[in-house]
Design a protein around this motif. Structure first.
Motif, PDB file in Angstrom:
ATOM      1  N   GLN A 117       0.854  -1.186   0.000  1.00 36.54           N
ATOM      2  CA  GLN A 117       0.000   0.000   0.000  1.00 36.54           C
ATOM      3  C   GLN A 117       0.888   1.233   0.000  1.00 36.54           C
ATOM      4  O   GLN A 117       1.870   1.302   0.753  1.00 36.54           O
ATOM      5  CB  GLN A 117      -0.902   0.006   1.233  1.00 36.54           C
ATOM      6  CG  GLN A 117      -1.889  -1.129   1.249  1.00 36.54           C
ATOM      7  CD  GLN A 117      -2.766  -1.107   2.489  1.00 36.54           C
ATOM      8  OE1 GLN A 117      -2.598  -0.288   3.384  1.00 36.54           O
ATOM      9  NE2 GLN A 117      -3.714  -2.018   2.539  1.00 36.54           N
ATOM     10  N   PRO A 118       0.556   2.233  -0.836  1.00 40.46           N
ATOM     11  CA  PRO A 118       1.338   3.467  -0.827  1.00 40.46           C
ATOM     12  C   PRO A 118       1.310   4.096   0.557  1.00 40.46           C
ATOM     13  O   PRO A 118       0.273   4.113   1.222  1.00 40.46           O
ATOM     14  CB  PRO A 118       0.632   4.364  -1.836  1.00 40.46           C
ATOM     15  CG  PRO A 118      -0.324   3.501  -2.572  1.00 40.46           C
ATOM     16  CD  PRO A 118      -0.564   2.281  -1.753  1.00 40.46           C
ATOM     17  N   THR A 119       2.453   4.572   0.986  1.00 45.56           N
ATOM     18  CA  THR A 119       2.594   5.173   2.305  1.00 45.56           C
ATOM     19  C   THR A 119       3.306   6.504   2.156  1.00 45.56           C
ATOM     20  O   THR A 119       4.365   6.575   1.525  1.00 45.56           O
ATOM     21  CB  THR A 119       3.411   4.251   3.228  1.00 45.56           C
ATOM     22  OG1 THR A 119       2.769   2.974   3.276  1.00 45.56           O
ATOM     23  CG2 THR A 119       3.529   4.809   4.624  1.00 45.56           C
ATOM     24  N   ALA A 120       2.752   7.541   2.717  1.00 45.81           N
ATOM     25  CA  ALA A 120       3.365   8.866   2.606  1.00 45.81           C
ATOM     26  C   ALA A 120       4.652   8.930   3.422  1.00 45.81           C
ATOM     27  O   ALA A 120       4.718   8.429   4.542  1.00 45.81           O
ATOM     28  CB  ALA A 120       2.394   9.940   3.081  1.00 45.81           C
ATOM     29  N   VAL A 121       5.651   9.539   2.853  1.00 44.83           N
ATOM     30  CA  VAL A 121       6.895   9.819   3.575  1.00 44.83           C
ATOM     31  C   VAL A 121       6.699  11.172   4.253  1.00 44.83           C
ATOM     32  O   VAL A 121       6.374  12.163   3.594  1.00 44.83           O
ATOM     33  CB  VAL A 121       8.108   9.868   2.613  1.00 44.83           C
ATOM     34  CG1 VAL A 121       9.369  10.239   3.371  1.00 44.83           C
ATOM     35  CG2 VAL A 121       8.275   8.545   1.896  1.00 44.83           C
ATOM     36  N   THR A 122       6.863  11.211   5.563  1.00 38.14           N
ATOM     37  CA  THR A 122       6.669  12.456   6.302  1.00 38.14           C
ATOM     38  C   THR A 122       7.978  13.101   6.729  1.00 38.14           C
ATOM     39  O   THR A 122       8.009  14.275   7.068  1.00 38.14           O
ATOM     40  CB  THR A 122       5.814  12.207   7.559  1.00 38.14           C
ATOM     41  OG1 THR A 122       6.450  11.187   8.354  1.00 38.14           O
ATOM     42  CG2 THR A 122       4.413  11.743   7.173  1.00 38.14           C
ATOM     43  N   ASP A 123       9.054  12.313   6.700  1.00 37.98           N
ATOM     44  CA  ASP A 123      10.358  12.799   7.131  1.00 37.98           C
ATOM     45  C   ASP A 123      11.415  11.927   6.461  1.00 37.98           C
ATOM     46  O   ASP A 123      11.201  10.729   6.287  1.00 37.98           O
ATOM     47  CB  ASP A 123      10.455  12.684   8.655  1.00 37.98           C
ATOM     48  CG  ASP A 123      11.675  13.361   9.226  1.00 37.98           C
ATOM     49  OD1 ASP A 123      12.804  13.026   8.798  1.00 37.98           O
ATOM     50  OD2 ASP A 123      11.520  14.226  10.106  1.00 37.98           O
ATOM     51  N   PHE A 124      12.546  12.500   6.121  1.00 46.59           N
ATOM     52  CA  PHE A 124      13.617  11.724   5.502  1.00 46.59           C
ATOM     53  C   PHE A 124      14.081  10.579   6.399  1.00 46.59           C
ATOM     54  O   PHE A 124      14.505   9.536   5.925  1.00 46.59           O
ATOM     55  CB  PHE A 124      14.809  12.618   5.156  1.00 46.59           C
ATOM     56  CG  PHE A 124      14.519  13.602   4.073  1.00 46.59           C
ATOM     57  CD1 PHE A 124      14.168  13.180   2.800  1.00 46.59           C
ATOM     58  CD2 PHE A 124      14.598  14.960   4.311  1.00 46.59           C
ATOM     59  CE1 PHE A 124      13.899  14.085   1.786  1.00 46.59           C
ATOM     60  CE2 PHE A 124      14.338  15.871   3.303  1.00 46.59           C
ATOM     61  CZ  PHE A 124      13.991  15.442   2.044  1.00 46.59           C
ATOM     62  N   LYS A 125      13.966  10.761   7.703  1.00 51.31           N
ATOM     63  CA  LYS A 125      14.396   9.718   8.640  1.00 51.31           C
ATOM     64  C   LYS A 125      13.570   8.435   8.472  1.00 51.31           C
ATOM     65  O   LYS A 125      14.033   7.358   8.803  1.00 51.31           O
ATOM     66  CB  LYS A 125      14.312  10.222  10.082  1.00 51.31           C
ATOM     67  CG  LYS A 125      15.328  11.301  10.373  1.00 51.31           C
ATOM     68  CD  LYS A 125      15.203  11.831  11.779  1.00 51.31           C
ATOM     69  CE  LYS A 125      16.211  12.952  11.981  1.00 51.31           C
ATOM     70  NZ  LYS A 125      16.125  13.548  13.298  1.00 51.31           N
ATOM     71  N   ASN A 126      12.343   8.554   7.934  1.00 49.90           N
ATOM     72  CA  ASN A 126      11.494   7.377   7.704  1.00 49.90           C
ATOM     73  C   ASN A 126      12.059   6.452   6.632  1.00 49.90           C
ATOM     74  O   ASN A 126      11.715   5.274   6.588  1.00 49.90           O
ATOM     75  CB  ASN A 126      10.085   7.785   7.283  1.00 49.90           C
ATOM     76  CG  ASN A 126       9.352   8.548   8.356  1.00 49.90           C
ATOM     77  OD1 ASN A 126       9.011   9.700   8.142  1.00 49.90           O
ATOM     78  ND2 ASN A 126       9.103   7.943   9.496  1.00 49.90           N
ATOM     79  N   VAL A 127      12.884   6.986   5.744  1.00 48.45           N
ATOM     80  CA  VAL A 127      13.419   6.188   4.642  1.00 48.45           C
ATOM     81  C   VAL A 127      14.942   6.149   4.637  1.00 48.45           C
ATOM     82  O   VAL A 127      15.554   5.606   3.716  1.00 48.45           O
ATOM     83  CB  VAL A 127      12.903   6.698   3.272  1.00 48.45           C
ATOM     84  CG1 VAL A 127      11.415   6.436   3.133  1.00 48.45           C
ATOM     85  CG2 VAL A 127      13.232   8.158   3.073  1.00 48.45           C
ATOM     86  N   ALA A 128      15.568   6.735   5.674  1.00 55.34           N
ATOM     87  CA  ALA A 128      17.026   6.739   5.743  1.00 55.34           C
ATOM     88  C   ALA A 128      17.545   5.313   5.820  1.00 55.34           C
ATOM     89  O   ALA A 128      16.952   4.452   6.468  1.00 55.34           O
ATOM     90  CB  ALA A 128      17.492   7.532   6.964  1.00 55.34           C
ATOM     91  N   GLY A 129      18.604   5.047   5.096  1.00 47.59           N
ATOM     92  CA  GLY A 129      19.211   3.729   5.104  1.00 47.59           C
ATOM     93  C   GLY A 129      19.595   3.285   3.707  1.00 47.59           C
ATOM     94  O   GLY A 129      19.579   4.063   2.753  1.00 47.59           O
ATOM     95  N   LYS A 130      19.933   2.030   3.614  1.00 48.40           N
ATOM     96  CA  LYS A 130      20.393   1.442   2.360  1.00 48.40           C
ATOM     97  C   LYS A 130      19.266   0.647   1.717  1.00 48.40           C
ATOM     98  O   LYS A 130      18.642  -0.183   2.364  1.00 48.40           O
ATOM     99  CB  LYS A 130      21.592   0.533   2.644  1.00 48.40           C
ATOM    100  CG  LYS A 130      22.237  -0.067   1.424  1.00 48.40           C
ATOM    101  CD  LYS A 130      23.454  -0.885   1.857  1.00 48.40           C
ATOM    102  CE  LYS A 130      24.141  -1.538   0.700  1.00 48.40           C
ATOM    103  NZ  LYS A 130      25.297  -2.349   1.152  1.00 48.40           N
TER     104      LYS A 130
END
Length: 146
Positions: free
Chosen positions: A31-44
């Motif tokens: 399910q599409p999920t909104a990114v609210t902060d870069f920290k939510n997707v930080a990583g490899k």
């Protein structure tokens, strides 16, 4: 005749047990999920990036996203390694970037509510007009880019 039937039955018994005890593979309900902060997707993140029109030499991509939206990517191709870095823009729950050479990419986060799995769907276009699509899976923790 009974001995042959018994032998065949015993020979296939481990296979029958193994197959019956295997759980069916679950299908993900992305399910599409909104990114609210870069920290939510930080990583490899890693995955296959497929060019359109399709070629036999798709790219394996590694993307590292930092806590502040910085990113670095490496694309492994048959002809060599290609890479770049920059700063992502967060808008309407999606990430995007544009290079000086007019290449662009959009990243949409997807999540499976039944598990902790997440995926970044990539849509990109290079300066020559070729489009790319891919699904990147998280393979490492917080990004190390500055």
């Amino acid at each position: 005749m009974k001995k042959i039937v018994r032998f065949i039955g015993l020979a296939f018994l481990p296979l029958v047990i193994a197959c019956s005890s295997m759980a069916p593979k679950e299908t993900r309900q992305w399910q599409p999920t909104a990114v609210t902060d870069f920290k939510n997707v930080a990583g490899k993140w890693e995955g296959l990036l497929v060019r359109n029109p399709r070629t036999p030499d798709d790219d394996w991509v590694t993307l590292v996203i930092g806590d502040t939206g910085t990113y670095e990517f490496v694309s492994y191709r048959l002809i060599g390694v290609f890479g770049g870095k920059g700063k992502l823009v967060l808008s309407d729950g999606k990430l995007s970037a544009r290079s000086e050479k007019d290449s662009q990419m959009t990243l949409q986060l997807y999540a499976d509510p039944a598990s902790t799995e997440r995926m970044l769907k990539v849509d990109a276009k290079d300066s020559e007009g070729y489009t790319y699509a891919g699904e990147l899976k998280r393979t490492g923790g917080s990004g190390a880019t500055k």
